[in-house]
Write a protein that holds these residues in place. Structure first.
Motif, short mmCIF file in Angstrom:
data_model
loop_
_atom_site.label_atom_id
_atom_site.label_comp_id
_atom_site.label_asym_id
_atom_site.label_seq_id
_atom_site.Cartn_x
_atom_site.Cartn_y
_atom_site.Cartn_z
N SER A 2 0.81 -1.22 0.00
CA SER A 2 0.00 0.00 0.00
C SER A 2 0.84 1.26 0.00
N ASP A 3 2.15 1.13 0.02
CA ASP A 3 2.98 2.33 0.13
C ASP A 3 4.11 2.36 -0.88
N GLY A 4 3.95 1.63 -1.97
CA GLY A 4 4.96 1.69 -3.02
C GLY A 4 6.12 0.75 -2.88
N GLU A 5 6.08 -0.16 -1.91
CA GLU A 5 7.15 -1.15 -1.79
C GLU A 5 7.11 -2.06 -3.01
N LEU A 6 8.28 -2.45 -3.50
CA LEU A 6 8.36 -3.17 -4.77
C LEU A 6 8.79 -4.62 -4.56
N PRO A 7 7.87 -5.58 -4.69
CA PRO A 7 8.24 -6.99 -4.55
C PRO A 7 9.03 -7.45 -5.77
N LEU A 8 10.11 -8.21 -5.55
CA LEU A 8 11.03 -8.55 -6.63
C LEU A 8 11.22 -10.05 -6.84
N VAL A 9 11.50 -10.77 -5.76
CA VAL A 9 11.82 -12.20 -5.87
C VAL A 9 11.20 -12.97 -4.71
N LEU A 44 8.42 9.91 4.45
CA LEU A 44 7.27 9.68 3.57
C LEU A 44 7.48 8.48 2.65
N ALA A 45 8.74 8.17 2.33
CA ALA A 45 9.02 7.03 1.45
C ALA A 45 9.09 5.72 2.23
N SER A 46 9.06 5.80 3.55
CA SER A 46 9.23 4.60 4.37
C SER A 46 7.90 3.91 4.64
N ARG A 47 7.99 2.72 5.20
CA ARG A 47 6.79 1.98 5.59
C ARG A 47 6.17 2.55 6.86
N MET A 48 6.92 3.39 7.58
CA MET A 48 6.46 3.88 8.87
C MET A 48 6.10 5.36 8.81
N GLY A 49 5.78 5.84 7.62
CA GLY A 49 5.51 7.27 7.46
C GLY A 49 4.43 7.80 8.37
N SER A 50 3.39 7.01 8.62
CA SER A 50 2.28 7.49 9.46
C SER A 50 2.61 7.44 10.95
N ASP A 51 3.68 6.75 11.33
CA ASP A 51 4.05 6.64 12.75
C ASP A 51 4.89 7.81 13.23
N LEU A 96 10.72 -13.57 0.75
CA LEU A 96 10.34 -12.58 -0.25
C LEU A 96 11.29 -11.39 -0.16
N VAL A 97 11.89 -11.01 -1.27
CA VAL A 97 12.82 -9.88 -1.32
C VAL A 97 12.13 -8.72 -2.04
N THR A 98 12.09 -7.57 -1.39
CA THR A 98 11.56 -6.35 -2.01
C THR A 98 12.67 -5.31 -2.07
N ASP A 99 12.34 -4.12 -2.56
CA ASP A 99 13.37 -3.08 -2.63
C ASP A 99 13.72 -2.56 -1.25
N ARG A 100 12.89 -2.83 -0.25
CA ARG A 100 13.12 -2.30 1.09
C ARG A 100 13.38 -3.35 2.16
N THR A 101 12.85 -4.55 1.94
CA THR A 101 12.77 -5.51 3.03
C THR A 101 13.00 -6.93 2.54
N VAL A 102 13.52 -7.77 3.42
CA VAL A 102 13.53 -9.21 3.20
C VAL A 102 12.58 -9.82 4.23
N TYR A 103 11.53 -10.47 3.74
CA TYR A 103 10.53 -11.11 4.60
C TYR A 103 10.77 -12.61 4.60
N LEU A 104 10.70 -13.21 5.77
CA LEU A 104 10.89 -14.65 5.90
C LEU A 104 9.74 -15.22 6.72
N ASP A 105 9.16 -16.31 6.24
CA ASP A 105 8.08 -16.96 6.98
C ASP A 105 8.23 -18.47 6.88
N ASP A 106 8.49 -19.11 8.01
CA ASP A 106 8.49 -20.56 8.11
C ASP A 106 7.18 -20.91 8.80
N VAL A 107 6.16 -21.18 8.02
CA VAL A 107 4.78 -21.29 8.51
C VAL A 107 4.69 -22.22 9.72
N GLY A 108 4.09 -21.68 10.79
CA GLY A 108 3.89 -22.45 12.01
C GLY A 108 5.09 -22.46 12.92
N ASN A 109 6.21 -21.91 12.47
CA ASN A 109 7.42 -21.91 13.30
C ASN A 109 7.91 -20.51 13.61
#
Length: 320
Positions: free
Chosen positions: A74-81, A198-205, A100-113
């Protein structure tokens, strides 16, 4: 506005500069060769021809929806791989399990763990490695035993090498498009504090002087903390209670912080060493004699991202 149902639809909602940034980043990512042993696990943004699956586009977008931001893109983050596979959770739902690698973040999810997310600039590519029966990223891991039957002899080590190369490529390319609102990095000194927020994920905080409601809160903070009249308050991550105002504030000369019922701390911008999380004290180490309190907006999931952002805000403030 309903959430985008695929990558093309999502990109169409973004400003032209973000779409341009996506093209630059994907060019860099696509140049990283996918090891044949990982053909079943690697899905690239916009990939229409996949060596193993006809539904690669939907697999990728499902991962974006499930692994990326909790409030979706919702804030322009770009999913890549996306590197991963599907698993079944306790409610018998099919879940994206992986990285999941985006232009800003690396997300990792080991479901249930376990799950984790890291600001991409904070990751040392060398921290992506195989540890026993797990694929590890900056200390967080994905268990591979559950897909042992799908793995070739070199799959795990090839995956670590590939993801390491992808992260390095995104870090380099991200700096080249820093003017397009990509991930905050130490090379973004040309951006203002406000632009970084404003370009960050935490702009509203964060509180910014340009927002009328925030300006009122910043004036209160400045008065309560008795900030010097010759300093310009640029941003804060703060809250007010009956016991006073607490949080972190950055002026054009220093970083300030105050916890409830505690004294005010100040570190000149040139002496800021970083915002390093100390688990023992549950505070951020700004300098040798300055530990800043956390804030409700900072969670276990975004702490590394917030620390990187705060550090880059202090760097940007030194140029204002």
């Amino acid at each position: 506005m309903p959430a985008a149902s695929n990558l093309t639809e999502y990109l169409s909602t973004l400003p032209a500069d973000r779409r341009d940034a996506f093209n630059v980043l994907m060019s860099a990512v696509s140049a990283v060769p996918v090891p044949p042993s990982n053909n079943s696990f690697v899905f690239l943004a916009g990939q229409t021809e996949h060596p193993e699956f006809d539904d690669a586009e939907s697999v990728f977008w499902k991962a974006v929806e499930q692994l990326q931001l909790r409030n979706a893109v919702s804030d322009g983050e770009l999913p890549l791989v996306y590197w991963g596979f599907h698993s079944i959770d306790l409610l018998l739902r099919r879940r994206s399990n992986g990285i999941l690698v985006t232009d800003r973040t690396v997300y990792l999810d080991d479901v249930g763990n376990s799950s984790a997310q890291f600001a991409i600039e904070s990751i040392d590519p060398a921290s992506i490695r195989v540890a026993g029966e797990s694929l590890e990223v900056a200390g967080a891991s994905i268990g591979l035993a559950q897909i042992a039957g799908m793995l070739e002899p070199t799959t795990a080590v090839d995956a670590a090498a590939y993801l390491s190369a992808v992260v390095a490529a995104v870090q380099v390319a991200g700096r080249s498009v820093s003017g397009h609102g990509s991930a905050p990095s130490s090379d973004e000194a040309t951006q203002t504090v406000e632009q970084l927020v404003l370009a960050s994920r935490m702009g509203s905080d964060f509180r910014l002087p340009a927002r009328p409601k925030d300006a009122k809160a910043l004036n209160k903070l400045s008065a309560k903390w008795n900030l010097p009249a010759d300093e310009v308050l640029l941003v804060s991550l703060s809250s007010a209670t009956f016991a006073g105002v607490y949080g972190i504030a950055i002026t054009n000369k220093a970083v300030y912080s105050k916890d409830l019922m505690e004294p005010l701390f100040r570190t000149a911008l040139e002496d800021v060493e970083g915002f390093v999380w100390e688990a023992e004290t549950k505070m951020f180490r700004v300098s040798n004699d300055h530990a800043a309190p956390t804030h409700p907006a900072i969670t276990d999931d975004n702490r590394d991202y917030a620390a990187s952002l705060l550090h880059n805000l202090a760097r940007a403030a030194a140029h204002e």
